[in-house]
Design a protein around this motif. Sequence first.
Motif, PDB file in Angstrom:
ATOM      1  N   VAL A 134     -33.850  55.006 -72.520  1.00 56.58           N
ATOM      2  CA  VAL A 134     -32.589  54.582 -73.121  1.00 56.58           C
ATOM      3  C   VAL A 134     -31.746  54.056 -71.960  1.00 56.58           C
ATOM      4  CG1 VAL A 134     -30.498  55.302 -74.327  1.00 56.58           C
ATOM      5  CG2 VAL A 134     -32.716  56.289 -74.969  1.00 56.58           C
ATOM      6  N   ILE A 135     -31.326  52.798 -72.068  1.00 55.98           N
ATOM      7  CA  ILE A 135     -30.604  52.163 -70.976  1.00 55.98           C
ATOM      8  C   ILE A 135     -29.124  52.080 -71.329  1.00 55.98           C
ATOM      9  CG2 ILE A 135     -30.531  50.165 -69.433  1.00 55.98           C
ATOM     10  CD1 ILE A 135     -33.262  51.644 -69.517  1.00 55.98           C
ATOM     11  N   VAL A 136     -28.276  52.497 -70.377  1.00 54.81           N
ATOM     12  CA  VAL A 136     -26.840  52.619 -70.600  1.00 54.81           C
ATOM     13  C   VAL A 136     -26.077  51.870 -69.507  1.00 54.81           C
ATOM     14  CG1 VAL A 136     -24.932  54.278 -70.734  1.00 54.81           C
ATOM     15  CG2 VAL A 136     -27.197  54.930 -71.543  1.00 54.81           C
ATOM     16  N   CYS A 137     -24.965  51.230 -69.914  1.00 50.96           N
ATOM     17  CA  CYS A 137     -24.024  50.671 -68.939  1.00 50.96           C
ATOM     18  C   CYS A 137     -22.616  50.913 -69.477  1.00 50.96           C
ATOM     19  CB  CYS A 137     -24.298  49.189 -68.683  1.00 50.96           C
ATOM     20  SG  CYS A 137     -23.930  48.097 -70.066  1.00 50.96           S
ATOM     21  N   ARG A 138     -21.661  50.142 -69.062  1.00 45.17           N
ATOM     22  CA  ARG A 138     -20.284  50.364 -69.512  1.00 45.17           C
ATOM     23  C   ARG A 138     -20.097  49.952 -70.963  1.00 45.17           C
ATOM     24  NH1 ARG A 138     -15.915  47.160 -69.957  1.00 45.17           N
ATOM     25  NH2 ARG A 138     -13.880  48.170 -69.930  1.00 45.17           N
ATOM     26  N   SER A 139     -20.570  48.736 -71.321  1.00 42.46           N
ATOM     27  CA  SER A 139     -20.310  48.229 -72.674  1.00 42.46           C
ATOM     28  C   SER A 139     -21.546  47.736 -73.416  1.00 42.46           C
ATOM     29  CB  SER A 139     -19.279  47.096 -72.611  1.00 42.46           C
ATOM     30  OG  SER A 139     -19.800  46.010 -71.864  1.00 42.46           O
ATOM     31  N   GLY A 140     -22.676  47.622 -72.744  1.00 45.26           N
ATOM     32  CA  GLY A 140     -23.911  47.188 -73.402  1.00 45.26           C
ATOM     33  C   GLY A 140     -24.493  45.886 -72.890  1.00 45.26           C
ATOM     34  N   GLY A 141     -23.756  45.147 -72.099  1.00 41.67           N
ATOM     35  CA  GLY A 141     -24.239  43.860 -71.586  1.00 41.67           C
ATOM     36  C   GLY A 141     -25.279  43.993 -70.488  1.00 41.67           C
ATOM     37  N   ARG A 142     -24.953  44.760 -69.457  1.00 44.85           N
ATOM     38  CA  ARG A 142     -25.909  44.949 -68.360  1.00 44.85           C
ATOM     39  C   ARG A 142     -27.139  45.704 -68.828  1.00 44.85           C
ATOM     40  NH1 ARG A 142     -21.999  47.448 -63.938  1.00 44.85           N
ATOM     41  NH2 ARG A 142     -20.823  47.869 -65.834  1.00 44.85           N
ATOM     42  N   SER A 143     -26.932  46.664 -69.730  1.00 43.48           N
ATOM     43  CA  SER A 143     -28.086  47.427 -70.221  1.00 43.48           C
ATOM     44  C   SER A 143     -29.018  46.527 -71.028  1.00 43.48           C
ATOM     45  CB  SER A 143     -27.644  48.649 -71.020  1.00 43.48           C
ATOM     46  OG  SER A 143     -26.769  48.306 -72.067  1.00 43.48           O
ATOM     47  N   ALA A 144     -28.477  45.549 -71.744  1.00 41.36           N
ATOM     48  CA  ALA A 144     -29.321  44.598 -72.481  1.00 41.36           C
ATOM     49  C   ALA A 144     -30.178  43.796 -71.498  1.00 41.36           C
ATOM     50  CB  ALA A 144     -28.466  43.667 -73.334  1.00 41.36           C
ATOM     51  N   LEU A 185     -30.352  59.144 -65.155  1.00 41.95           N
ATOM     52  CA  LEU A 185     -30.733  58.686 -63.828  1.00 41.95           C
ATOM     53  C   LEU A 185     -29.960  57.411 -63.535  1.00 41.95           C
ATOM     54  CD1 LEU A 185     -32.687  58.702 -61.350  1.00 41.95           C
ATOM     55  CD2 LEU A 185     -34.285  57.406 -62.772  1.00 41.95           C
ATOM     56  N   ASN A 186     -29.283  57.343 -62.402  1.00 39.99           N
ATOM     57  CA  ASN A 186     -28.532  56.138 -62.040  1.00 39.99           C
ATOM     58  C   ASN A 186     -29.396  55.208 -61.215  1.00 39.99           C
ATOM     59  OD1 ASN A 186     -26.090  55.200 -59.656  1.00 39.99           O
ATOM     60  ND2 ASN A 186     -26.184  54.377 -61.709  1.00 39.99           N
ATOM     61  N   ILE A 187     -29.667  54.031 -61.777  1.00 37.75           N
ATOM     62  CA  ILE A 187     -30.320  52.943 -61.047  1.00 37.75           C
ATOM     63  C   ILE A 187     -29.496  51.696 -61.341  1.00 37.75           C
ATOM     64  CG2 ILE A 187     -32.405  51.577 -60.665  1.00 37.75           C
ATOM     65  CD1 ILE A 187     -34.070  53.847 -61.822  1.00 37.75           C
ATOM     66  N   PRO A 188     -28.611  51.287 -60.424  1.00 39.80           N
ATOM     67  CA  PRO A 188     -27.810  50.088 -60.673  1.00 39.80           C
ATOM     68  C   PRO A 188     -28.684  48.889 -61.035  1.00 39.80           C
ATOM     69  CG  PRO A 188     -27.018  51.240 -58.730  1.00 39.80           C
ATOM     70  CD  PRO A 188     -28.312  51.894 -59.130  1.00 39.80           C
ATOM     71  N   ARG A 247     -25.127  51.262 -64.383  1.00 38.91           N
ATOM     72  CA  ARG A 247     -23.833  50.941 -63.776  1.00 38.91           C
ATOM     73  C   ARG A 247     -23.889  51.175 -62.269  1.00 38.91           C
ATOM     74  NH1 ARG A 247     -19.788  54.757 -66.495  1.00 38.91           N
ATOM     75  NH2 ARG A 247     -21.575  56.140 -66.334  1.00 38.91           N
ATOM     76  N   GLU A 248     -22.918  50.615 -61.581  1.00 43.44           N
ATOM     77  CA  GLU A 248     -22.814  50.816 -60.145  1.00 43.44           C
ATOM     78  C   GLU A 248     -22.418  52.264 -59.858  1.00 43.44           C
ATOM     79  OE1 GLU A 248     -23.678  48.567 -57.790  1.00 43.44           O
ATOM     80  OE2 GLU A 248     -24.266  47.282 -59.464  1.00 43.44           O
ATOM     81  N   THR A 249     -22.743  52.738 -58.681  1.00 46.44           N
ATOM     82  CA  THR A 249     -22.494  54.124 -58.300  1.00 46.44           C
ATOM     83  C   THR A 249     -21.031  54.522 -58.478  1.00 46.44           C
ATOM     84  OG1 THR A 249     -24.276  53.906 -56.694  1.00 46.44           O
ATOM     85  CG2 THR A 249     -22.852  55.804 -56.454  1.00 46.44           C
ATOM     86  N   GLU A 250     -20.121  53.606 -58.138  1.00 47.81           N
ATOM     87  CA  GLU A 250     -18.691  53.909 -58.264  1.00 47.81           C
ATOM     88  C   GLU A 250     -18.311  54.146 -59.725  1.00 47.81           C
ATOM     89  OE1 GLU A 250     -19.415  50.414 -56.962  1.00 47.81           O
ATOM     90  OE2 GLU A 250     -20.225  51.676 -55.388  1.00 47.81           O
ATOM     91  N   GLU A 251     -18.931  53.405 -60.636  1.00 48.36           N
ATOM     92  CA  GLU A 251     -18.640  53.570 -62.066  1.00 48.36           C
ATOM     93  C   GLU A 251     -19.179  54.909 -62.576  1.00 48.36           C
ATOM     94  OE1 GLU A 251     -19.054  49.611 -64.416  1.00 48.36           O
ATOM     95  OE2 GLU A 251     -20.548  49.571 -62.809  1.00 48.36           O
ATOM     96  N   VAL A 252     -20.359  55.251 -62.136  1.00 46.39           N
ATOM     97  CA  VAL A 252     -21.000  56.494 -62.572  1.00 46.39           C
ATOM     98  C   VAL A 252     -20.220  57.703 -62.070  1.00 46.39           C
ATOM     99  CG1 VAL A 252     -23.130  57.861 -62.396  1.00 46.39           C
ATOM    100  CG2 VAL A 252     -23.259  55.402 -62.744  1.00 46.39           C
ATOM    101  N   ALA A 253     -19.557  57.561 -60.923  1.00 45.45           N
ATOM    102  CA  ALA A 253     -18.790  58.668 -60.361  1.00 45.45           C
ATOM    103  C   ALA A 253     -17.701  59.143 -61.319  1.00 45.45           C
ATOM    104  CB  ALA A 253     -18.177  58.263 -59.022  1.00 45.45           C
ATOM    105  N   ALA A 254     -17.233  58.268 -62.195  1.00 46.58           N
ATOM    106  CA  ALA A 254     -16.195  58.631 -63.163  1.00 46.58           C
ATOM    107  C   ALA A 254     -16.759  59.494 -64.291  1.00 46.58           C
ATOM    108  CB  ALA A 254     -15.558  57.376 -63.737  1.00 46.58           C
TER     109      ALA A 254
END
Length: 104
Positions: A60-70, A39-42, A25-32
């Motif tokens: 293990v790759i993570v994002c908000r809902s699974g789309g970007r991580s895919a 490890l945050n790597i947009p 996720r983007e840095t702003e999203e991770v801040a929440a």
Amino acid sequence: MKEITAKEVEQRLKGGHRLHIIDVRETEEVAAGAIPGALNIPLGLLEFRMNELSKDREYVIVCRSGGRSAKAVQLLERYGYKAANMTGGMLAWEGPVKQWEESR
């Protein structure tokens, strides 16, 4: 594409397994809030920062809902890395969350 559920990730962490989690996720999203130790790597920077990763580890790759991580998993696999998409992303995560400043 290999997948893992948020509950499986949480259980493995609780069980003492060392997981290599990348939050795309983007840095702003991770801040929440982020999974502790992630490890945050947009996503947009992942291709440029792959040199920081090891092909001997599984990520293990993570994002908000699974789309970007895919997309990130597909990119990493194309370059010979081992990765699994955490399905449902942070929306499915029920485990502990740390504020970004604490995660650094």
